[in-house]
Motif scaffolding. Structure first.
Motif, short mmCIF file in Angstrom:
data_model
loop_
_atom_site.label_atom_id
_atom_site.label_comp_id
_atom_site.label_asym_id
_atom_site.label_seq_id
_atom_site.Cartn_x
_atom_site.Cartn_y
_atom_site.Cartn_z
N MET A 1 0.85 -1.17 0.00
CA MET A 1 0.00 0.00 0.00
C MET A 1 0.90 1.24 0.00
SD MET A 1 -2.91 1.30 2.69
CE MET A 1 -3.82 -0.19 2.54
N SER A 2 0.52 2.22 -0.80
CA SER A 2 1.31 3.44 -0.93
C SER A 2 0.63 4.61 -0.23
CB SER A 2 1.49 3.75 -2.42
OG SER A 2 2.20 4.94 -2.58
N PHE A 3 1.43 5.50 0.33
CA PHE A 3 0.93 6.69 1.01
C PHE A 3 1.59 7.91 0.38
CE2 PHE A 3 0.80 3.17 3.96
CZ PHE A 3 -0.45 3.28 4.54
N GLU A 4 1.03 9.08 0.66
CA GLU A 4 1.65 10.32 0.21
C GLU A 4 1.45 11.40 1.25
OE1 GLU A 4 -1.49 12.46 -2.69
OE2 GLU A 4 -0.75 10.54 -3.43
N ILE A 5 2.38 12.35 1.27
CA ILE A 5 2.32 13.47 2.20
C ILE A 5 2.98 14.67 1.54
CG2 ILE A 5 4.48 12.85 3.34
CD1 ILE A 5 3.22 13.78 6.00
N THR A 6 2.45 15.86 1.83
CA THR A 6 3.01 17.09 1.29
C THR A 6 3.56 17.92 2.44
OG1 THR A 6 1.44 17.08 -0.53
CG2 THR A 6 2.51 19.16 -0.06
N GLY A 7 4.75 18.47 2.26
CA GLY A 7 5.37 19.29 3.28
C GLY A 7 6.60 19.98 2.74
N LYS A 8 7.30 20.68 3.62
CA LYS A 8 8.49 21.43 3.22
C LYS A 8 9.73 20.59 3.50
CE LYS A 8 9.58 25.08 5.61
NZ LYS A 8 9.75 26.44 6.14
N LEU A 9 10.56 20.42 2.47
CA LEU A 9 11.82 19.70 2.62
C LEU A 9 12.76 20.55 3.45
CD1 LEU A 9 13.67 17.32 1.81
CD2 LEU A 9 14.26 18.62 -0.25
N ILE A 10 13.17 20.03 4.61
CA ILE A 10 14.02 20.86 5.47
C ILE A 10 15.44 20.32 5.65
CG2 ILE A 10 12.10 21.92 6.71
CD1 ILE A 10 12.83 20.07 9.06
#
Length: 130
Positions: A1-10
């Motif tokens: 199962m695949s997931f995804e998330i959006t955020g700032k690469l720090i």
């Protein structure tokens, strides 16, 4: 199962050669959510393995990204003690470029940009019979 998330690469860490045939790379994204007026910030560390370690190269720290990943768990036992390790195994990363103020607008394909039709039937040379 695949997931995804959006955020700032720090943070982007260097690739680590774990053995002759196995390498990993880690990176961290900052995920901020507003929950009932309270801002919650989470820092999520991912790993990439083998040829996927290069997916981080195209992105800069501070950039908004979408990360696609799998959750992998391992049971590890040493000296009679059992431990469980969970890895967020990233396999794809996309830039979430935000429109810059003053940037070129995309054309509006919902409005007609054709010249008005000559309904009078005059012989202007532009009229098509159909």
């Amino acid at each position: 199962m695949s997931f995804e998330i959006t955020g700032k690469l720090i943070v982007k860490y260097n690739t680590v050669q774990r053995s002759e045939s196995f390498k990993t790379r880690e990176f961290v994204i900052e995920k901020t959510d507003d929950i009932n007026g309270r801002v919650i910030t989470n820092y999520v560390k991912f790993q990439c393995v083998q040829d996927r370690t290069a997916i981080v190269d195209r992105h800069n720290e501070g950039e908004m990204v979408k990360v696609y990943f799998n959750i992998k768990g391992t049971r590890w036992e040493k000296d009679g003690k059992v431990n469980y390790i969970t890895n967020l195994d990233a396999w794809r990363m996309e830039s979430m470029m935000q429109a810059q103020p003053g940037a070129d607008r995309q054309p509006d394909y919902n409005t007609s940009q054709e010249a008005p039709f000559n309904a009078g039937g005059g012989n202007s040379g532009d009229d098509l019979p159909f």
